[in-house]
Write an enzyme that holds these catalytic residues in place. Sequence first.
Site, PDB file in Angstrom:
ATOM      1  CB  SER A 121      -0.480  -1.640  -6.341  1.00  0.00           C
ATOM      2  OG  SER A 121      -0.898  -0.347  -5.804  1.00  0.00           O
TER       3      SER A 121
ATOM      4  CG  HIS B  97       2.447  -4.051  -5.995  1.00  0.00           C
ATOM      5  ND1 HIS B  97       1.573  -4.928  -5.662  1.00  0.00           N
ATOM      6  CD2 HIS B  97       2.384  -3.016  -5.286  1.00  0.00           C
ATOM      7  CE1 HIS B  97       0.964  -4.263  -4.582  1.00  0.00           C
ATOM      8  NE2 HIS B  97       1.352  -3.067  -4.237  1.00  0.00           N
TER       9      HIS B  97
ATOM     10  CE  LYS C 133       3.027  -4.211  -2.226  1.00  0.00           C
ATOM     11  NZ  LYS C 133       3.657  -3.579  -0.943  1.00  0.00           N
TER      12      LYS C 133
END
Length: 407
Positions: free
Chosen positions: A196, A230, A259
């Site tokens: 990330s 992610h 997310k």
Amino acid sequence: MSTHKLDISLEQELDALKLEGRAKPTERIIEHYIPPKGNNGPRYKLEGNDNEFIRLNSNSYLSLSNHPDLIDAADKATHKFGVGPGAVRFIDGTFVYHDRLEKKVAAFTNKPAAKIFNSAYTANCGLALSISNKKTHWIGDKLNHNSIIRAMRISSIPKENKGIFKHNDMADLKRCLDEVSPGMERVVVIFDGIFSMRGDYAPINEITKICKSYDSKFKDGVITVVDDSHGIGAYGDTGRGTPEFCNAAPDIIIGTFGKAFGVNGGFICASNSIIESVRQKADTYIYTNPLSVADCAAAIKAIDICDSAQGRQLLFDLQKRTNQFRQGLEGLGKESITGPHPVVPLLVRDTTKTHDLVNYLFNNGVLVVGLTFPVVPKGDETIRFQINACHTFADINHVIELLDQFD
């Protein structure tokens, strides 16, 4: 009794964090959301500040958090069942929306079963508690997320039953596998799908191929686990994330609804036996209330959108804006890390300059995250930009112009 003496000691510890550069800044408070208008994407207002801000530090890659269908789904579920479950899952805290969401995310990841958690962090820890025994050996990427590191620690396996391979280094992964004691019965190889802070991805096709070649050496085999928090929803031809991008399927997929899906909560997707073991053995599942029905209903709607023509359009828009930003950085001669993902790092390589650039962008209405020593090694100072589908051509162009004007 008083906490006075403890307070003094804690304040000294907090001062030490500040001196080391590891203390978190004061939390900014968002007090207004301004919907997209004209050439502008959404803007945000912070408490005590008159500026309107573009968020380039949000994980909501598909910009679903404010989608009217998600809000409507959450509202209807809340009016039907209330705002909280009132109990843990085992004590009649399971509602129809929990069951539907588990079936929905299992199907989305092409796994037989799923179990949902309050976060991907608790999902990682729950998995470790569920599949570890005294003859389990864990191997992880050096740059794995804190939740994976914590999961490896919480599994209570001895230090000699753990291995760390250099980031995305397949030769070093083989070294770790070669060093596993012959007495081990199962090996777990765990890694992030998208790292990330860097926006690069794990080569799952290579990892699974290597692990398969070692599988017969151990009674329970070599199990591959990806935390694709992610990745899932944010890239791949149909939003299936890193496994789809790499055309390879790890044994276990951990992810989040918080997310790209724009909601809240985490999940584990795997075989029926693994998921039942999680249900029976994961403390982070057993001893806490589940997600609200509102979260579940909104997450179900988010997955439906991702799996629709609208979702494909959002993915296409996200990739266009990501490419625009990456090309803009390249045109300015800025250094980044190549990748397909909407996490785009700008390598500044200087602590003072990184802080100055973060403040400059803030003063010009742009929110970003700066990473400096000792969070990252000296020379690796970075600003992380996160592109969302709601960002417009004008938004991205404005930020590129600001970067061009910064001296």
